[in-house]
Design an enzyme around this catalytic site. Structure first.
Site, mmCIF file in Angstrom:
data_model
loop_
_atom_site.group_PDB
_atom_site.id
_atom_site.type_symbol
_atom_site.label_atom_id
_atom_site.label_comp_id
_atom_site.label_asym_id
_atom_site.label_seq_id
_atom_site.Cartn_x
_atom_site.Cartn_y
_atom_site.Cartn_z
ATOM 1 C CB SER A 107 -2.152 -1.475 1.411
ATOM 2 O OG SER A 107 -2.309 -0.335 2.275
ATOM 3 C CD GLU B 287 -7.939 0.372 -9.744
ATOM 4 O OE1 GLU B 287 -7.861 -0.896 -9.727
ATOM 5 O OE2 GLU B 287 -8.826 0.803 -10.551
ATOM 6 C CG LEU B 288 -8.010 -1.049 -2.498
ATOM 7 C CD1 LEU B 288 -8.964 -1.638 -1.172
ATOM 8 C CD2 LEU B 288 -7.065 -0.129 -2.054
ATOM 9 C CB CYS C 108 -1.797 -4.824 -7.399
ATOM 10 S SG CYS C 108 -1.898 -3.822 -9.161
HETATM 11 P P1 NAP Z 1 0.123 1.548 0.656
HETATM 12 O O1 NAP Z 1 1.074 1.601 2.040
HETATM 13 O O2 NAP Z 1 -1.157 1.617 1.000
HETATM 14 O O3 NAP Z 1 0.506 3.080 0.080
HETATM 15 C C1 NAP Z 1 -0.114 3.546 -1.049
HETATM 16 C C2 NAP Z 1 -0.279 5.114 -0.823
HETATM 17 O O4 NAP Z 1 -1.165 5.499 0.243
HETATM 18 C C3 NAP Z 1 0.948 5.896 -0.561
HETATM 19 O O5 NAP Z 1 0.992 6.925 -1.233
HETATM 20 C C4 NAP Z 1 0.812 5.913 0.975
HETATM 21 O O6 NAP Z 1 1.446 6.902 1.657
HETATM 22 C C5 NAP Z 1 -0.876 6.211 1.173
HETATM 23 N N1 NAP Z 1 -1.155 5.856 2.560
HETATM 24 C C6 NAP Z 1 -0.940 4.482 3.236
HETATM 25 N N2 NAP Z 1 -1.879 4.733 4.219
HETATM 26 C C7 NAP Z 1 -2.297 5.732 4.283
HETATM 27 C C8 NAP Z 1 -3.410 6.370 4.951
HETATM 28 N N3 NAP Z 1 -3.766 5.662 6.261
HETATM 29 N N4 NAP Z 1 -3.813 7.596 4.941
HETATM 30 C C9 NAP Z 1 -3.518 8.331 3.690
HETATM 31 N N5 NAP Z 1 -2.479 7.766 2.735
HETATM 32 C C10 NAP Z 1 -1.992 6.536 2.979
HETATM 33 O O7 NAP Z 1 0.719 0.655 -0.331
HETATM 34 P P2 NAP Z 1 1.945 0.133 -0.603
HETATM 35 O O8 NAP Z 1 2.761 -0.816 0.413
HETATM 36 O O9 NAP Z 1 2.840 1.348 -0.839
HETATM 37 O O10 NAP Z 1 1.627 -0.568 -2.117
HETATM 38 C C11 NAP Z 1 1.404 -1.950 -2.191
HETATM 39 C C12 NAP Z 1 -0.097 -2.199 -2.165
HETATM 40 O O11 NAP Z 1 -0.764 -1.578 -3.069
HETATM 41 C C13 NAP Z 1 -0.457 -3.618 -2.584
HETATM 42 O O12 NAP Z 1 -1.488 -4.311 -1.589
HETATM 43 C C14 NAP Z 1 -0.561 -3.601 -3.998
HETATM 44 O O13 NAP Z 1 -1.497 -4.994 -4.464
HETATM 45 C C15 NAP Z 1 -1.477 -2.445 -4.000
HETATM 46 N N6 NAP Z 1 -1.365 -1.904 -5.458
HETATM 47 C C16 NAP Z 1 -2.604 -2.064 -6.004
HETATM 48 C C17 NAP Z 1 -2.721 -1.713 -7.497
HETATM 49 C C18 NAP Z 1 -3.990 -1.695 -8.352
HETATM 50 O O14 NAP Z 1 -3.927 -0.968 -9.264
HETATM 51 N N7 NAP Z 1 -4.897 -2.279 -7.755
HETATM 52 C C19 NAP Z 1 -1.398 -1.181 -8.227
HETATM 53 C C20 NAP Z 1 -0.330 -1.098 -7.341
HETATM 54 C C21 NAP Z 1 -0.293 -1.579 -5.994
HETATM 55 P P3 NAP Z 1 3.116 6.656 2.487
HETATM 56 O O15 NAP Z 1 3.929 5.966 1.270
HETATM 57 O O16 NAP Z 1 3.381 7.907 2.814
HETATM 58 O O17 NAP Z 1 2.674 5.599 3.386
#
Ligand code: NAP
Length: 463
Positions: free
Chosen positions: A210, A231-232, A265
């Site tokens: 995210s 990659e967000l 995403c």
């Molecule tokens: P997320 O909450 O950001 O989690 C992604 C990863 O980051 C997880 O391993 C999470 O760990 C970790 N994380 C989150 N906050 C962190 C912090 N402050 N410090 C360190 N690590 C942290 O995202 P999500 O809700 O799982 O996934 C959905 C998002 O990802 C959507 O916005 C989607 O569009 C995006 N996404 C983008 C792509 C791309 O290629 N552009 C592909 C897939 C998904 P925890 O699980 O332990 O919180």
């Protein structure tokens, strides 16, 4: 968040896993660094054989690997199997092309005094990969296949709701013959990401997730001056031109929005339709979405899976309510989704103006936003009026013209007559708040290599 397996279809808590301790983190970095000193000297042949064995193991045990995906994040079993296959294809891409992509590149120099200049590609060292749950294996494959091929070693911090997927993939790589320490799964809590990144033996971080995670990780990467890729999220536009083949376009729109239960995403999140065909598109779209059958993701008849967790489903419902509170019209489509499991009723939102928070948001679930465009210029304006810049698509019978419209879309990827595609032989990445850097192909491979200039100069010619 504690690492745990909760089945999103039954809500059952199946297992929990302890966070990595400081001691375990320190040991993992030491091991990854020691392995790097040998791995960087390994031949391409050795690397190829290991990646090919990993691909073969994935293919020959597809059901075994796929079931962990469905169990932990709820995707339909057929989609889980497709993800296992995609991961195998990514390994094979680098089996075929990594050596060629990393060949030395002699430079064309005009002045003989410049010397014989060549670019060589050297691995950097230990990297950290922080990955999300929506494609638990694909996300790992698309970072480790290129980076192991380049000679780097990798520490993984996977999402806290897919711990078994992370463990299973680590075991797969060891079974494929990867030396201990070349790819290590760590159950890192958020605060321990800094512990890893500040270590001088760690050279970079790749994050998929995210915006919040992206800005937190990019800040750390800046603080410790580490190379990073992000990659967000995305809110892909799906533009339907007046001459589009409506039946086929609607089929792709429904697929683009609902595969992986809308948690992609690059899902087609914003349908932007020429006013002349808007009503017809909407009617056909509703009729197709109505056919989606929600249910047990292990049941082959199921077409719409639960979301990854109850919290994810609750968050999407809150977003829908907020959009309605700000003036959007919501059309709930189809038979009511099961009350058991993290389901969200497929919902179409219309009448969303730029003052509605939904206009700029990403909905990670089966929610379609429809916009009526006055003309093509208006469609392009709406498409680009987004904080995101990941993917997008344009549908029209006149392909040359559709491509001209596609060229005006401000994203990292744009497709004509197909929703944004995720494939082993296409690069992936975005601009704006969708992040920076690219994954896959040679572009992804070279994100974490030292592209080093080596110049051999004639000692006399320089004077
Ligand atoms: P997320 O909450 O950001 O989690 C992604 C990863 O980051 C997880 O391993 C999470 O760990 C970790 N994380 C989150 N906050 C962190 C912090 N402050 N410090 C360190 N690590 C942290 O995202 P999500 O809700 O799982 O996934 C959905 C998002 O990802 C959507 O916005 C989607 O569009 C995006 N996404 C983008 C792509 C791309 O290629 N552009 C592909 C897939 C998904 P925890 O699980 O332990 O919180």
């Amino acid at each position: 968040m504690p690492y745990s397996t909760v089945n999103p279809y039954t809500g059952e808590l199946l297992a929990t896993f302890a966070n990595a301790t400081d001691e375990e983190i320190s040991q993992a970095i030491t091991q990854a660094d020691q392995t790097f000193q040998e791995w960087k000297l390994s031949s391409f042949q050795t690397r190829r054989e290991i990646l090919q064995r990993a691909a073969d193991l994935l293919r020959s045990n597809v059901d075994y690997y796929a079931k962990f995906l469905t169990l932990e994040m709820g995707k339909i079993f057929a989609e889980a199997k497709a993800e296992v296959e995609l991961s195998a294809q990514i390994f094979e891409y680098y089996v075929k092309y990594a050596e060629k992509l990393l060949q030395d590149e002699p430079l064309q120099v005009a002045d003989p005094a410049t010397g014989n200049a060549v670019l060589v590609h050297e691995p950097l060292g230990v990297l950290l990969a922080v990955e999300p749950w929506n494609f638990p294996y694909y996300q790992i494959a698309r970072i480790i296949a290129p980076q192991l091929s380049a000679g780097n070693t990798i520490l993984l911090k996977h999402a806290s709701n897919v711990p078994q997927c992370a463990q299973v993939f680590e075991k797969l790589m060891l079974e494929a013959g990867l030396p201990n320490g070349a790819f290590i799964n760590l159950f890192l809590s958020h605060d321990k990401v800094e512990t890893v990144l500040k270590d001088p033996r760690v050279y970079g971080v790749a994050l998929t997730g995210s915006e919040g995670a992206g800005s937190a990780i990019a800040a750390l990467a800046g603080k410790y001056m580490k190379k990073s890729t992000l990659e967000l999220g995305g809110a892909d536009a799906f533009i339907v031109l007046a001459d589009a083949d409506l039946d086929k376009t609607v089929n792709w729109a429904v697929f683009g929005r609902h595969w992986n239960a809308g948690q992609v995403c690059v899902s087609s999140k914003r349908m932007i339709i020429d006013a002349s065909i808007y009503d017809e598109f909407l009617a056909k779209y509703i009729a197709q979405v109505e056919l989606l059958k929600a249910g047990d993701p292990m049941d082959p008849a199921t077409q719409l899976a639960p979301l990854s967790s109850q919290k994810a489903a609750d968050d999407v419902r809150k977003q829908i309510d907020n959009a309605i509170a700000h003036g959007a019209t919501a059309i709930e489509v189809g038979a009511p989704v099961p009350s058991q499991g993290a389901f969200v009723q497929p919902t179409i939102l219309t009448d969303i103006d730029a003052s509605n928070p939904a206009y700029y948001e990403e909905f990670f679930g089966p929610v379609s936003m429809l916009f009526k465009a006055e003309n093509e210029a208006d469609a392009v304006r709406i498409a680009n009026d987004s904080n995101y810049g990941l993917g997008g698509s344009v549908f029209g019978r006149d392909v040359k013209h559709a491509k001209e419209v596609a060229m005006q879309i401000q994203t990292g990827m744009v497709f004509v007559n197909h929703p944004t595609m995720v494939k082993a032989d296409l690069p992936f990445g975005g601009i704006k708040r969708s992040g920076y850097g690219r994954e896959l192909l040679g572009l992804g491979l070279k994100e974490f290599v030292n592209i080093k200039l080596v110049d051999v100069v004639d000692i006399d010619a320089a004077f």
